[in-house]
Design a protein around this motif. Structure first.
Motif, PDB file in Angstrom:
ATOM      1  N   ILE A  30       1.427  47.513  13.970  1.00 15.67           N
ATOM      2  CA  ILE A  30       0.238  46.975  14.689  1.00 15.67           C
ATOM      3  C   ILE A  30      -0.748  46.389  13.692  1.00 15.67           C
ATOM      4  O   ILE A  30      -1.343  45.327  13.918  1.00 15.67           O
ATOM      5  CB  ILE A  30      -0.412  48.081  15.546  1.00 15.67           C
ATOM      6  CG1 ILE A  30       0.522  48.449  16.706  1.00 15.67           C
ATOM      7  CG2 ILE A  30      -1.755  47.653  16.077  1.00 15.67           C
ATOM      8  CD1 ILE A  30       0.088  49.682  17.501  1.00 15.67           C
ATOM      9  N   GLU A  31      -0.943  47.070  12.579  1.00 15.80           N
ATOM     10  CA  GLU A  31      -1.873  46.572  11.568  1.00 15.80           C
ATOM     11  C   GLU A  31      -1.403  45.228  11.024  1.00 15.80           C
ATOM     12  O   GLU A  31      -2.216  44.329  10.769  1.00 15.80           O
ATOM     13  CB  GLU A  31      -2.012  47.588  10.435  1.00 15.80           C
ATOM     14  CG  GLU A  31      -2.861  48.791  10.811  1.00 15.80           C
ATOM     15  CD  GLU A  31      -3.017  49.766   9.646  1.00 15.80           C
ATOM     16  OE1 GLU A  31      -2.316  49.591   8.624  1.00 15.80           O
ATOM     17  OE2 GLU A  31      -3.879  50.666   9.753  1.00 15.80           O
ATOM     18  N   LEU A  32      -0.067  45.146  10.832  1.00 11.91           N
ATOM     19  CA  LEU A  32       0.446  43.863  10.370  1.00 11.91           C
ATOM     20  C   LEU A  32       0.160  42.757  11.382  1.00 11.91           C
ATOM     21  O   LEU A  32      -0.247  41.650  11.010  1.00 11.91           O
ATOM     22  CB  LEU A  32       1.971  43.980  10.109  1.00 11.91           C
ATOM     23  CG  LEU A  32       2.378  44.812   8.878  1.00 11.91           C
ATOM     24  CD1 LEU A  32       3.910  45.000   8.830  1.00 11.91           C
ATOM     25  CD2 LEU A  32       1.920  44.139   7.591  1.00 11.91           C
ATOM     26  N   LYS A  33       0.400  43.089  12.645  1.00  7.78           N
ATOM     27  CA  LYS A  33       0.112  42.082  13.685  1.00  7.78           C
ATOM     28  C   LYS A  33      -1.373  41.745  13.736  1.00  7.78           C
ATOM     29  O   LYS A  33      -1.759  40.593  13.865  1.00  7.78           O
ATOM     30  CB  LYS A  33       0.574  42.589  15.050  1.00  7.78           C
ATOM     31  CG  LYS A  33       2.084  42.592  15.197  1.00  7.78           C
ATOM     32  CD  LYS A  33       2.475  43.027  16.600  1.00  7.78           C
ATOM     33  CE  LYS A  33       4.006  43.017  16.751  1.00  7.78           C
ATOM     34  NZ  LYS A  33       4.454  43.450  18.086  1.00  7.78           N
ATOM     35  N   LEU A  34      -2.183  42.831  13.609  1.00  9.80           N
ATOM     36  CA  LEU A  34      -3.643  42.582  13.639  1.00  9.80           C
ATOM     37  C   LEU A  34      -4.062  41.730  12.450  1.00  9.80           C
ATOM     38  O   LEU A  34      -4.929  40.848  12.575  1.00  9.80           O
ATOM     39  CB  LEU A  34      -4.411  43.905  13.631  1.00  9.80           C
ATOM     40  CG  LEU A  34      -4.377  44.706  14.932  1.00  9.80           C
ATOM     41  CD1 LEU A  34      -5.049  46.059  14.740  1.00  9.80           C
ATOM     42  CD2 LEU A  34      -5.062  43.928  16.055  1.00  9.80           C
ATOM     43  N   SER A  35      -3.489  41.989  11.334  1.00  6.38           N
ATOM     44  CA  SER A  35      -3.813  41.180  10.150  1.00  6.38           C
ATOM     45  C   SER A  35      -3.443  39.716  10.375  1.00  6.38           C
ATOM     46  O   SER A  35      -4.196  38.792  10.014  1.00  6.38           O
ATOM     47  CB  SER A  35      -3.078  41.728   8.914  1.00  6.38           C
ATOM     48  OG  SER A  35      -3.525  43.022   8.600  1.00  6.38           O
ATOM     49  N   TYR A  37      -3.109  38.352  13.217  1.00  6.67           N
ATOM     50  CA  TYR A  37      -4.073  37.812  14.220  1.00  6.67           C
ATOM     51  C   TYR A  37      -5.414  37.467  13.560  1.00  6.67           C
ATOM     52  O   TYR A  37      -6.042  36.464  13.868  1.00  6.67           O
ATOM     53  CB  TYR A  37      -4.292  38.831  15.337  1.00  6.67           C
ATOM     54  CG  TYR A  37      -3.090  39.027  16.252  1.00  6.67           C
ATOM     55  CD1 TYR A  37      -2.102  38.040  16.370  1.00  6.67           C
ATOM     56  CD2 TYR A  37      -2.945  40.194  16.994  1.00  6.67           C
ATOM     57  CE1 TYR A  37      -1.021  38.233  17.214  1.00  6.67           C
ATOM     58  CE2 TYR A  37      -1.873  40.380  17.834  1.00  6.67           C
ATOM     59  CZ  TYR A  37      -0.908  39.399  17.932  1.00  6.67           C
ATOM     60  OH  TYR A  37       0.170  39.591  18.748  1.00  6.67           O
ATOM     61  N   GLU A  38      -5.860  38.347  12.655  1.00  6.63           N
ATOM     62  CA  GLU A  38      -7.152  38.118  11.994  1.00  6.63           C
ATOM     63  C   GLU A  38      -7.108  36.829  11.179  1.00  6.63           C
ATOM     64  O   GLU A  38      -8.065  36.058  11.147  1.00  6.63           O
ATOM     65  CB  GLU A  38      -7.473  39.319  11.106  1.00  6.63           C
ATOM     66  CG  GLU A  38      -8.869  39.221  10.481  1.00  6.63           C
ATOM     67  CD  GLU A  38      -9.193  40.451   9.665  1.00  6.63           C
ATOM     68  OE1 GLU A  38     -10.326  40.494   9.139  1.00  6.63           O
ATOM     69  OE2 GLU A  38      -8.366  41.356   9.544  1.00  6.63           O
ATOM     70  N   GLU A  39      -5.957  36.684  10.518  1.00 10.25           N
ATOM     71  CA  GLU A  39      -5.810  35.448   9.749  1.00 10.25           C
ATOM     72  C   GLU A  39      -5.863  34.222  10.659  1.00 10.25           C
ATOM     73  O   GLU A  39      -6.468  33.206  10.331  1.00 10.25           O
ATOM     74  CB  GLU A  39      -4.492  35.489   8.978  1.00 10.25           C
ATOM     75  CG  GLU A  39      -4.485  36.492   7.827  1.00 10.25           C
ATOM     76  CD  GLU A  39      -3.127  36.569   7.150  1.00 10.25           C
ATOM     77  OE1 GLU A  39      -2.222  35.814   7.609  1.00 10.25           O
ATOM     78  OE2 GLU A  39      -2.982  37.319   6.187  1.00 10.25           O
ATOM     79  N   LEU A  41      -7.335  34.120  13.581  1.00  9.88           N
ATOM     80  CA  LEU A  41      -8.715  33.961  14.080  1.00  9.88           C
ATOM     81  C   LEU A  41      -9.639  33.372  13.005  1.00  9.88           C
ATOM     82  O   LEU A  41     -10.556  32.586  13.309  1.00  9.88           O
ATOM     83  CB  LEU A  41      -9.255  35.314  14.555  1.00  9.88           C
ATOM     84  CG  LEU A  41      -8.663  35.834  15.863  1.00  9.88           C
ATOM     85  CD1 LEU A  41      -9.150  37.245  16.145  1.00  9.88           C
ATOM     86  CD2 LEU A  41      -9.018  34.907  17.023  1.00  9.88           C
ATOM     87  N   GLN A  42      -9.448  33.764  11.781  1.00 11.90           N
ATOM     88  CA  GLN A  42     -10.276  33.234  10.698  1.00 11.90           C
ATOM     89  C   GLN A  42     -10.106  31.722  10.593  1.00 11.90           C
ATOM     90  O   GLN A  42     -11.073  30.995  10.386  1.00 11.90           O
ATOM     91  CB  GLN A  42      -9.861  33.917   9.381  1.00 11.90           C
ATOM     92  CG  GLN A  42     -10.736  33.527   8.201  1.00 11.90           C
ATOM     93  CD  GLN A  42     -12.167  33.998   8.375  1.00 11.90           C
ATOM     94  OE1 GLN A  42     -12.401  35.049   8.990  1.00 11.90           O
ATOM     95  NE2 GLN A  42     -13.111  33.198   7.908  1.00 11.90           N
ATOM     96  N   SER A  43      -8.899  31.318  10.760  1.00 11.23           N
ATOM     97  CA  SER A  43      -8.629  29.877  10.720  1.00 11.23           C
ATOM     98  C   SER A  43      -9.335  29.164  11.873  1.00 11.23           C
ATOM     99  O   SER A  43      -9.943  28.113  11.701  1.00 11.23           O
ATOM    100  CB  SER A  43      -7.119  29.638  10.784  1.00 11.23           C
ATOM    101  OG  SER A  43      -6.836  28.270  10.891  1.00 11.23           O
ATOM    102  N   VAL A  44      -9.261  29.807  13.056  1.00  6.93           N
ATOM    103  CA  VAL A  44      -9.941  29.199  14.231  1.00  6.93           C
ATOM    104  C   VAL A  44     -11.450  29.144  14.002  1.00  6.93           C
ATOM    105  O   VAL A  44     -12.131  28.180  14.324  1.00  6.93           O
ATOM    106  CB  VAL A  44      -9.601  29.995  15.507  1.00  6.93           C
ATOM    107  CG1 VAL A  44     -10.443  29.521  16.671  1.00  6.93           C
ATOM    108  CG2 VAL A  44      -8.127  29.866  15.832  1.00  6.93           C
ATOM    109  N   LYS A  45     -11.967  30.258  13.407  1.00  9.84           N
ATOM    110  CA  LYS A  45     -13.412  30.308  13.157  1.00  9.84           C
ATOM    111  C   LYS A  45     -13.841  29.179  12.225  1.00  9.84           C
ATOM    112  O   LYS A  45     -14.869  28.507  12.447  1.00  9.84           O
ATOM    113  CB  LYS A  45     -13.758  31.642  12.541  1.00  9.84           C
ATOM    114  CG  LYS A  45     -15.231  31.796  12.202  1.00  9.84           C
ATOM    115  CD  LYS A  45     -15.509  33.098  11.476  1.00  9.84           C
ATOM    116  CE  LYS A  45     -16.954  33.152  11.056  1.00  9.84           C
ATOM    117  NZ  LYS A  45     -17.263  34.340  10.238  1.00  9.84           N
ATOM    118  N   GLU A  46     -13.045  28.990  11.188  1.00 14.21           N
ATOM    119  CA  GLU A  46     -13.387  27.921  10.247  1.00 14.21           C
ATOM    120  C   GLU A  46     -13.372  26.567  10.941  1.00 14.21           C
ATOM    121  O   GLU A  46     -14.246  25.725  10.722  1.00 14.21           O
ATOM    122  CB  GLU A  46     -12.410  27.943   9.081  1.00 14.21           C
ATOM    123  CG  GLU A  46     -12.587  29.147   8.160  1.00 14.21           C
ATOM    124  CD  GLU A  46     -11.530  29.203   7.072  1.00 14.21           C
ATOM    125  OE1 GLU A  46     -10.653  28.290   7.114  1.00 14.21           O
ATOM    126  OE2 GLU A  46     -11.589  30.078   6.214  1.00 14.21           O
TER     127      GLU A  46
END
Length: 694
Positions: A30-35, A37-39, A41-46
């Motif tokens: 799950i942490e791998l998936k969340l990571s 996902y975070e990556e 999302l970070q791209s989307v945020k940028e």
């Protein structure tokens, strides 16, 4: 059991541990998936941040573009001058109405462009600076072109108007400047534009206008006054001698001829009149038309028509000058955009005025209107310079009129007072009001001098010792003066000056009559007083001069008193002895003797009374009355026609004395039967017969 229990628990623990290990693995996944996902999302945020920043920049750019467009539109709309306006300012026709209108509209548009309120920073723009410089150049160019054109119009007006002077040279009229004013008023808005944009050129035009017009008006006005003098004195431009002078005064003729040379021509120069007034001061007394001067002439010499002619000429002069000045003042106000009735605020500056009363000489920054106390003052200064010759010309004309006949000062006083009153009602501080007011002072001074001369000549009057006095010259001349004055002042607004003169003159007449009466040797004092005060009373009664009511009553009283005195004095002589006898009788009664006992007095007995009465029979009484009538006739003058009045008074006094004597006889000599040898009816018959026989 415990061991079994423990063993059993160990299995469960192992199972639990296994489950925990599996759970940890799941958590790692799950942490791998969340990571991941975070990556993601970070791209989307940028990307979103980039999009947001991009939108902000777009919005800012749009806002700036809108503002820039607004500024550009503002500058274009307010600082862009149409090509048509530019062409009108550079080449517009300033002679036609359409061209003037186009230039006016263009000038207004240029002024609006130049006066636009720039926003902060606009003045730093190169395009704005260039446009402002272009506007300044256009303004300077058009202002120069306008000033040059108007100067040409002023000069042309002088030439055009001069050509019309010949038409007015024989008529007492001034040329009409209305067409010139009408043409120039088309430029009024342009003059206002020039005043607001280039005050230096506006002021230059003002001075040039005053210079050109002052010379033009000076020619016109001097020529106009020359015609007035010619009409007053009866000369012609061809040098005819004085045809008819209102008075037999050769000195006036000679002096007037000497104004412009021995030929008798009047050339239009009036400076010589000023010299004349100085030269003639020594012999002024012999030339002034005093009352005694007039007394040496017949009534025909004092031609009323001449005085009426002078009055009409003087009124015509004032009537021509007044609208001329008012029209010019109104034009100046409208053309040069100066307020006549509202003062503009401003700080008074130290100015050195021109000697001719023109506009002030000032150093100032070109294009900046200088502060003046008021625009009304500027109008008055301009009018003073333009019409600087009016006041001296009027004074010279007044001096000539006074030399012709000092009684002309009455006409001038009324006319000038009326015109001053009219001008002051319009504007008390106007040039016309001030100028006419100054001239009125001169007229008033001449009027006072006329009155003073008359009083002085009354005081110096000498009468003949060999002939009867009659009506004194100054009494008859006061009547003429008063009659003339009343006819002149009948419609005058103010007659205070005349009323004061009346009081001075009538008191001088009263004093002089008494002085002459006291000095009279040929004519009894009572006769001089009676006849002259009767004449004065008749004059004042006929003319109904309200301010002389008290003097009228006084004259009547003096006439009545001296008539009675003369009658009593004269009647004491025909029945002299009878008068003395009864005076003695009355004296005895006054001493205490009873009336009925007077007859016992030796000197006043019945015999003495009869003796005295016998000396006055009817025949002697008639003879005495006839001699008395002749004597009275010698004393009295024919022009006053008082003989019958005096004779009737003597008849009444004689009858009164007769009745008095009869009364004394009845009281002092009762029952004596003594009566006079003539009756009252006899007295009436004698007096009537004597009066009819002469």
């Amino acid at each position: 059991a415990n061991i079994q229990s423990i063993m059993a628990s160990e299995k469960q623990v192992n199972i639990l541990m296994k489950l925990l290990d599996e759970a940890l693995k799941e958590v790692d996944q799950i942490e791998l998936k969340l990571s991941s996902y975070e990556e993601m999302l970070q791209s989307v945020k940028e990307q979103m941040d980039q999009i947001s920043e991009s939108n902000h920049l777009i919005h800012l750019s749009n806002t700036n573009n809108v503002k820039l467009l607004s500024e550009i539109e503002f500058l274009v709309n307010h600082m862009d001058l149409a090509k048509g306006h530019i062409k009108a300012l550079q080449e517009g026709d300033l002679t036609s109405s359409r061209g003037i209108e186009a230039c006016t509209n263009a000038a207004d548009a240029l002024l609006q462009c130049m006066n636009v309120a720039l926003r902060p920073g606009h003045d730093m723009l190169q395009a704005v600076k260039q446009q402002q410089q272009r506007f300044s150049d256009l303004r300077e160019q058009f202002a120069r072109r306008l000033a040059s054109h108007l100067n040409s119009v002023f000069v042309q007006q002088g030439h055009d108007q001069s050509s019309t002077l010949v038409q007015h040279s024989v008529e007492l009229t001034l040329p009409n400047h209305h067409p010139f004013h009408r043409d120039l008023l088309r430029y009024a808005k342009l003059m206002e534009w020039l005043k607001n944009t280039d005050y230096a050129k506006y002021e230059g035009l003002t001075k040039n206008y005053m210079d050109y017009l002052s010379r033009l008006y000076e020619r016109e006005i001097k020529d106009f006054f020359e015609v007035a003098k010619i009409k007053m004195t009866g000369t012609t431009r061809e040098g005819k001698k004085f045809a008819t002078l209102p008075r037999k005064e050769s000195a006036v003729k000679q002096e007037t001829e000497s104004l412009h040379g021995s030929s008798g021509k009047l050339t239009g120069s009036t400076s010589s009149l000023n010299k004349l007034s100085v030269q003639s001061s020594g012999n002024r007394r012999s030339q002034s038309s005093s009352l005694l001067d007039m007394g040496n002439m017949s009534a025909s010499d004092l031609d009323v028509a001449d005085r009426t002619k002078f009055d009409k000429i003087f009124e015509q002069v004032l009537s021509e000058l007044e609208p001329l000045c008012l029209a010019e003042q109104d034009f100046i106000s409208k053309f040069f955009k100066l307020q006549q009735h509202q003062s503009t605020s401003g700080t008074a500056t130290s100015e050195a005025e021109d000697t001719d009363g023109g506009t002030s000489s000032r150093s100032h920054t070109p294009g900046v209107p200088q502060p003046i106390s008021s625009e009304k003052d500027m109008i008055r200064q301009m009018m003073t310079k333009i019409f600087r010759c009016i006041e001296p010309e009027l004074n010279n004309l007044i001096a000539l009129g006074d030399k012709i006949d000092s009684f002309n000062s009455l006409y001038m006083l009324v006319k000038m007072s009326h015109h001053v009153w009219t001008a002051q009602n319009v504007d008390p501080a106007s040039f016309l009001s001030t100028t006419l007011g100054n001239v009125l002072v001169t007229v008033k001074r001449n009027f006072d001098k006329c009155i003073s001369n008359q009083m002085k000549q009354m005081d110096e009057v000498k009468i003949s010792k060999k002939s009867k006095v009659g009506i004194l010259p100054f009494v008859a001349e006061f009547e003429e003066f008063a009659a003339l004055a009343e006819s002149i002042f009948k419609s005058a607004e103010r007659r205070g000056d005349l009323d004061k003169a009346y009081i001075k003159l009538i008191r001088a007449v009263f004093v002089s009559v008494e002085k002459v009466a006291n000095e009279s040797q040929k004519t009894p004092r009572d006769v001089v007083m009676m006849e002259n005060f009767h004449h004065i009373f008749a004059t004042l009664s006929r003319l109904k001069i309200s301010c002389l009511e008290a003097e009228k009553k006084e004259a009547k009283q003096k006439y009545t008193d001296h008539l009675q005195s003369y009658v009593i004095y004269s009647l004491g002589q025909p029945l002299e002895k009878l008068n003395h006898f009864f005076e003695g009788v009355e004296a005895r009664v006054a001493q205490g003797v009873r009336e009925e006992e007077v007859s016992y007095q030796l000197a006043f007995n019945k015999q003495e009374l009869r003796k005295v009465i016998k000396e006055y029979p009817g025949k002697e009484v008639k003879k005495g009355l006839d001699n008395l009538y002749k004597k009275v006739d010698k004393h009295l003058c024919e022009e006053e026609n008082l003989l019958q009045v005096v004779w009737h008074s003597m008849q009444d006094e004689f009858i009164r004395q007769y009745k008095h004597f009869e009364g004394l006889i009845a009281r002092c000599y009762p029952g004596s039967g003594i009566t006079m040898e003539f009756t009252i009816q006899d007295i009436l018959d004698y007096c009537s017969s004597i009066a009819q026989s002469h």
